[in-house]
Each structure stands twice: as C-alpha cells, then as structure tokens.
Design a protein around this motif. Sequence first.
Motif, PDB file in Angstrom:
ATOM      1  N   ASN A   1      89.078  11.487  40.761  1.00 35.88           N
ATOM      2  CA  ASN A   1      87.790  11.164  41.382  1.00 35.88           C
ATOM      3  C   ASN A   1      87.992   9.997  42.348  1.00 35.88           C
ATOM      4  N   VAL A   2      87.271  10.011  43.452  1.00 38.12           N
ATOM      5  CA  VAL A   2      87.223   8.878  44.379  1.00 38.12           C
ATOM      6  C   VAL A   2      85.767   8.686  44.802  1.00 38.12           C
ATOM      7  N   TYR A   3      85.307   7.424  44.786  1.00 37.15           N
ATOM      8  CA  TYR A   3      83.946   7.105  45.222  1.00 37.15           C
ATOM      9  C   TYR A   3      83.976   5.880  46.126  1.00 37.15           C
ATOM     10  N   TRP A   4      83.126   5.907  47.135  1.00 35.61           N
ATOM     11  CA  TRP A   4      82.942   4.753  48.024  1.00 35.61           C
ATOM     12  C   TRP A   4      81.450   4.551  48.214  1.00 35.61           C
ATOM     13  N   LYS A   5      81.013   3.287  48.164  1.00 33.38           N
ATOM     14  CA  LYS A   5      79.599   2.959  48.335  1.00 33.38           C
ATOM     15  C   LYS A   5      79.458   1.795  49.303  1.00 33.38           C
ATOM     16  N   SER A   6      78.452   1.889  50.207  1.00 29.12           N
ATOM     17  CA  SER A   6      78.203   0.815  51.161  1.00 29.12           C
ATOM     18  C   SER A   6      76.717   0.770  51.489  1.00 29.12           C
TER      19      SER A   6
ATOM     20  N   SER B   1      90.807   8.942  30.227  1.00 28.52           N
ATOM     21  CA  SER B   1      90.323   8.641  31.572  1.00 28.52           C
ATOM     22  C   SER B   1      90.516   7.169  31.901  1.00 28.52           C
ATOM     23  N   ALA B   2      90.736   6.889  33.185  1.00 29.59           N
ATOM     24  CA  ALA B   2      90.843   5.492  33.642  1.00 29.59           C
ATOM     25  C   ALA B   2      90.400   5.422  35.094  1.00 29.59           C
ATOM     26  N   GLN B   3      89.833   4.287  35.466  1.00 27.85           N
ATOM     27  CA  GLN B   3      89.465   4.065  36.866  1.00 27.85           C
ATOM     28  C   GLN B   3      89.536   2.573  37.194  1.00 27.85           C
ATOM     29  N   LEU B   4      89.879   2.288  38.456  1.00 32.12           N
ATOM     30  CA  LEU B   4      89.827   0.938  38.998  1.00 32.12           C
ATOM     31  C   LEU B   4      88.631   0.846  39.925  1.00 32.12           C
ATOM     32  N   VAL B   5      87.866  -0.244  39.794  1.00 36.18           N
ATOM     33  CA  VAL B   5      86.656  -0.454  40.577  1.00 36.18           C
ATOM     34  C   VAL B   5      86.834  -1.721  41.399  1.00 36.18           C
ATOM     35  N   TRP B   6      86.825  -1.583  42.735  1.00 39.71           N
ATOM     36  CA  TRP B   6      86.917  -2.744  43.640  1.00 39.71           C
ATOM     37  C   TRP B   6      85.551  -3.036  44.234  1.00 39.71           C
ATOM     38  N   ASN B   7      85.112  -4.274  44.115  1.00 37.73           N
ATOM     39  CA  ASN B   7      83.881  -4.742  44.770  1.00 37.73           C
ATOM     40  C   ASN B   7      84.264  -5.632  45.943  1.00 37.73           C
ATOM     41  N   PHE B   8      83.711  -5.367  47.106  1.00 41.21           N
ATOM     42  CA  PHE B   8      84.101  -6.167  48.296  1.00 41.21           C
ATOM     43  C   PHE B   8      82.932  -6.296  49.260  1.00 41.21           C
TER      44      PHE B   8
ATOM     45  N   VAL C   1      74.525   4.077  50.974  1.00 41.66           N
ATOM     46  CA  VAL C   1      75.218   5.330  51.252  1.00 41.66           C
ATOM     47  C   VAL C   1      76.487   5.398  50.402  1.00 41.66           C
ATOM     48  N   GLY C   2      76.932   6.616  50.155  1.00 42.52           N
ATOM     49  CA  GLY C   2      78.135   6.800  49.359  1.00 42.52           C
ATOM     50  C   GLY C   2      78.863   8.069  49.739  1.00 42.52           C
ATOM     51  N   PHE C   3      80.100   8.165  49.293  1.00 41.39           N
ATOM     52  CA  PHE C   3      80.904   9.364  49.513  1.00 41.39           C
ATOM     53  C   PHE C   3      81.778   9.576  48.291  1.00 41.39           C
ATOM     54  N   GLY C   4      81.732  10.796  47.742  1.00 42.56           N
ATOM     55  CA  GLY C   4      82.518  11.113  46.557  1.00 42.56           C
ATOM     56  C   GLY C   4      83.436  12.295  46.793  1.00 42.56           C
ATOM     57  N   VAL C   5      84.608  12.249  46.187  1.00 40.79           N
ATOM     58  CA  VAL C   5      85.557  13.360  46.188  1.00 40.79           C
ATOM     59  C   VAL C   5      85.771  13.747  44.727  1.00 40.79           C
ATOM     60  N   ASN C   6      85.471  15.001  44.391  1.00 39.65           N
ATOM     61  CA  ASN C   6      85.437  15.420  42.990  1.00 39.65           C
ATOM     62  C   ASN C   6      86.109  16.768  42.790  1.00 39.65           C
ATOM     63  N   VAL C   7      86.390  17.070  41.528  1.00 39.59           N
ATOM     64  CA  VAL C   7      86.885  18.390  41.110  1.00 39.59           C
ATOM     65  C   VAL C   7      85.887  18.930  40.087  1.00 39.59           C
ATOM     66  N   PRO C   8      84.854  19.669  40.522  1.00 36.05           N
ATOM     67  CA  PRO C   8      83.767  20.051  39.610  1.00 36.05           C
ATOM     68  C   PRO C   8      84.075  21.230  38.707  1.00 36.05           C
ATOM     69  N   PHE C   9      85.049  22.061  39.081  1.00 34.16           N
ATOM     70  CA  PHE C   9      85.463  23.194  38.250  1.00 34.16           C
ATOM     71  C   PHE C   9      86.989  23.241  38.260  1.00 34.16           C
ATOM     72  N   GLY C  10      87.565  23.652  37.141  1.00 34.33           N
ATOM     73  CA  GLY C  10      89.007  23.776  37.105  1.00 34.33           C
ATOM     74  C   GLY C  10      89.469  24.375  35.796  1.00 34.33           C
ATOM     75  N   GLN C  11      90.512  25.186  35.879  1.00 35.14           N
ATOM     76  CA  GLN C  11      91.038  25.798  34.671  1.00 35.14           C
ATOM     77  C   GLN C  11      92.430  26.344  34.957  1.00 35.14           C
ATOM     78  N   HIS C  12      93.339  26.111  34.017  1.00 37.98           N
ATOM     79  CA  HIS C  12      94.659  26.744  34.109  1.00 37.98           C
ATOM     80  C   HIS C  12      95.044  27.229  32.715  1.00 37.98           C
TER      81      HIS C  12
ATOM     82  N   GLN D   1      81.708  -0.908  47.372  1.00 41.06           N
ATOM     83  CA  GLN D   1      82.526  -0.626  46.191  1.00 41.06           C
ATOM     84  C   GLN D   1      83.399   0.603  46.454  1.00 41.06           C
ATOM     85  N   LEU D   2      84.609   0.552  45.922  1.00 38.93           N
ATOM     86  CA  LEU D   2      85.536   1.679  45.974  1.00 38.93           C
ATOM     87  C   LEU D   2      86.069   1.933  44.569  1.00 38.93           C
ATOM     88  N   ILE D   3      86.058   3.185  44.141  1.00 37.38           N
ATOM     89  CA  ILE D   3      86.551   3.573  42.816  1.00 37.38           C
ATOM     90  C   ILE D   3      87.619   4.648  42.980  1.00 37.38           C
TER      91      ILE D   3
END
Length: 420
Positions: free
Chosen positions: A108-113, A413-420, A120-131, A66-68
């Motif tokens: 956000n980006v997530y990959w699972k295999s 918020s919005a996300q696309l989820v691909w299952n392959f 296993v998985g890999f995530g790319v996130n922004v856990p803190f942020g402020q402007h 899966q890829l998100i």
Amino acid sequence: MNVFSSRALLVAMGLAPVSAMASGFALIEQSASGQGLSYAGAAANAEDASIMWFNPAGLTRFEGDQLIIGGHVISPKADFTEQASVKNGATPIGGEGDNGATVGFVPNVYWKSRLGAYDVGFGVNVPFGQHISYDEDWVGRYHATETDLKTLNLNPAIAGKVNDQLSFGFGLNAQYVDVILEQKVDQSFIGDSDGNAKVSGNSWAFGYNLGLLYQADEDLDIGFSYRSKMQHDVEGKIDYSDINAALGGVLYDMDASSNVVLPASASLAMNYRLSEHTRLLASATWTGWSGYDELIIELEDGSSSESNQNFEDSMRYAVGMIHQFNRQLKLRGGLAIDYTPVPDKYSRSPRTPDSNRKWVSVGLGYQLNKRMNLDVGYSHLFANRSDVDYNVTTSLGSYDLRGYYDSAVDILSAQLVWNF
C-alpha cells in the motif's frame, strides 16, 4: 455436432477470470494500523492517511502532509482432503488432496496534502488478489491447477468540511486486473495423458468511492463509506498444450472475452473515546456479491456460454480497541467475523475454497521521532471446515470433486508514516 468444444472447456474453467475475481479474495489488508484492530471502525478511525481507502472524508481529521509506505505478508493454508471424487458418476479420478495456498505480499502507498480549502490524497492499493497452485496430478486437476489473480488500484481523493462536525470525501478509482488460470484436460478416453488448458486475460475498469464522517460529540465519531462496483471488460485467450492430435482440430487456441462486475461495498463504523487514553471501535461492512450471479463468455468463433455463480451478499463485523500506553507507544487489538459469499458445498470451487473466518488481531504504533511513526499488526484467521461437492460437466466428461478444506491464514503487516 462436435463433442469436443473449446467452449465446454472454458465453461469448466469458469472462465475463471471472473470466477477467480468474484470468489474473493477481496483484500481488506490496506492499512497496517488497521490490521492490529481487525479493521474495526476503519471508516471512522482517522489515525493516518490510510483512512482514505476506507473513508476519504477522514482526510480532514489531521493537518499537514503525510506519506505512508506499507506492506502485508499473507500466509494462508488450504489443505484439501479427498473423499471419493469421481468422473462420469462412477469412475475414481485418481490423485491425492493438496494444499494449493501460497504466500503473498500486498503493498500500500498513501499520500495526503492540502489544496486550498480541501484535503487531497492519492492511494495505490491491491484490492483483490489470489494465487492458488496445485500439483499437476492432484485429484482436482480437471477443475483447477493454477489460479493467479493480480490487481492494482489507483485512487485519487478529495475531502472537505461542511461544518465543524461533518466532513465529506470523494474518490475516483482506476483498477487493473490480470489473471492466469490453468487446469488439466482429460484425455484418458483416447488413451493419452492429460493435456493442459490455460486462460489469461486483463482489463482496466473505473469507479468511485465516497464517505461521510460525523463527530456526534467530543467522544464519538461515526463514519459511513461506499465503494462502487467495478465493471471489467476482460480481453483474454485460451491456450492449449500437450493435446493429442485427435483433438487438435477442436481444442485450439482462441481469443475470449467477458464482462466481469466486481461488487460494491458499504461500511458503517464508530470510534468512541472510553477514557483519555482508550478508544473503542466497531464496524459492519456489506459486500454485494449477489450482483455477481451470472457470467457470459464470448468466444472468437462467435459462440457464447453462460454459467451461474450462486454467490450471496456477505457481511463482516469487527470490534477493536486502541490504548495510548505512553507518549510514544500505542497498543491495538481486535476481533472480527467474515462471512463467505459461497453459499454451500456445491458452489465451492477449488479456485475459491472460501469459508467463514474469525479474526484475532494485535498491533502497535510507535513514534520513532517527531515526523515518523511505525505501525505493526498481526492477525490469525480461523476458518470453518469447508465441504466440497463441486461438479463441472463438459462434452469431455463430468467431474465431481468431493472432500473438504481445512484452512487458516496468518497476516503480518507494517507501515512507515512520514509527517512533513
């Protein structure tokens, strides 16, 4: 003794790389499917691979790859109303209130295999942020004009099953922080207009996260997750501009550094099937802000300074519901309450105008085809009025910011989820 010290200015700013990070704006916006639930039950809700941020053990609950790709638009309001702010105990500072909040985007980006017997998985996130960006002539300009905090978190994870009921997961985290903070320098005592002080810094830090997911029976899942604290060794500098020549020999650019600890967190969650098509979710999340009680700042000239932050541990509680309306459409709703780590008006900096917040969320999931889903979520956050009586004292003077913030936040918020 030199009464105009760069160290004093750094104390006034917080060195705020730390202050900005600590106050928060910890970002829970890590899943569009979770957004529609106010993130209720996030550590027990394995709808998609985004669960790896909230509980990596959830990667075992669905098969295939899966890829998100997701994103969140965060639109806050933080209107400050001025109430007799003064310098040196009596003199009005001058200037009006301001709304320093700005619209932000969180990706956000997530990959699972599958790797052998493990997920296993890999995530790319922004856990803190402020402007937060205030007008240069607003009443709190000697406390803050600009606070710009950016983070990036890289999170590989692995999960497996102990048995048919119990799963475990573990992840590593590499986190980058970049911060810019500005404020005005009061030069009225020498008959000049304001100068400017700018602190910038960045750092990498490393930590871990882990989780358990237990199927108590065919209707109930219970999840527990933990994220470690992250210690950043921030390297930065302070730059001055528009400084009067009389002060140029003492307010000069120099390097600065600080050890910054971002807090640990833990969550307990449940996911209960009420009926064939409806699920009830709930969670409680603790964040250990009290570990962030003291900042020690080291300067290039060998001096150092300390300041207390006064933050307290905070809790977040959420409940939500998922209803499978038909084969393609899933409806979501949720409520939450977020308690601020800022204990009182004397600790509420204009860099951290935080208060207790109540969440109301709605969302939907739609199956576009056999391999692709779309999730959309919306939340409105109602914030309590937050009073401010915040003082900074330096060798240039003592500045009391008095007033209150009226705040609110809208999140889409919005996300696309691909299952392959």
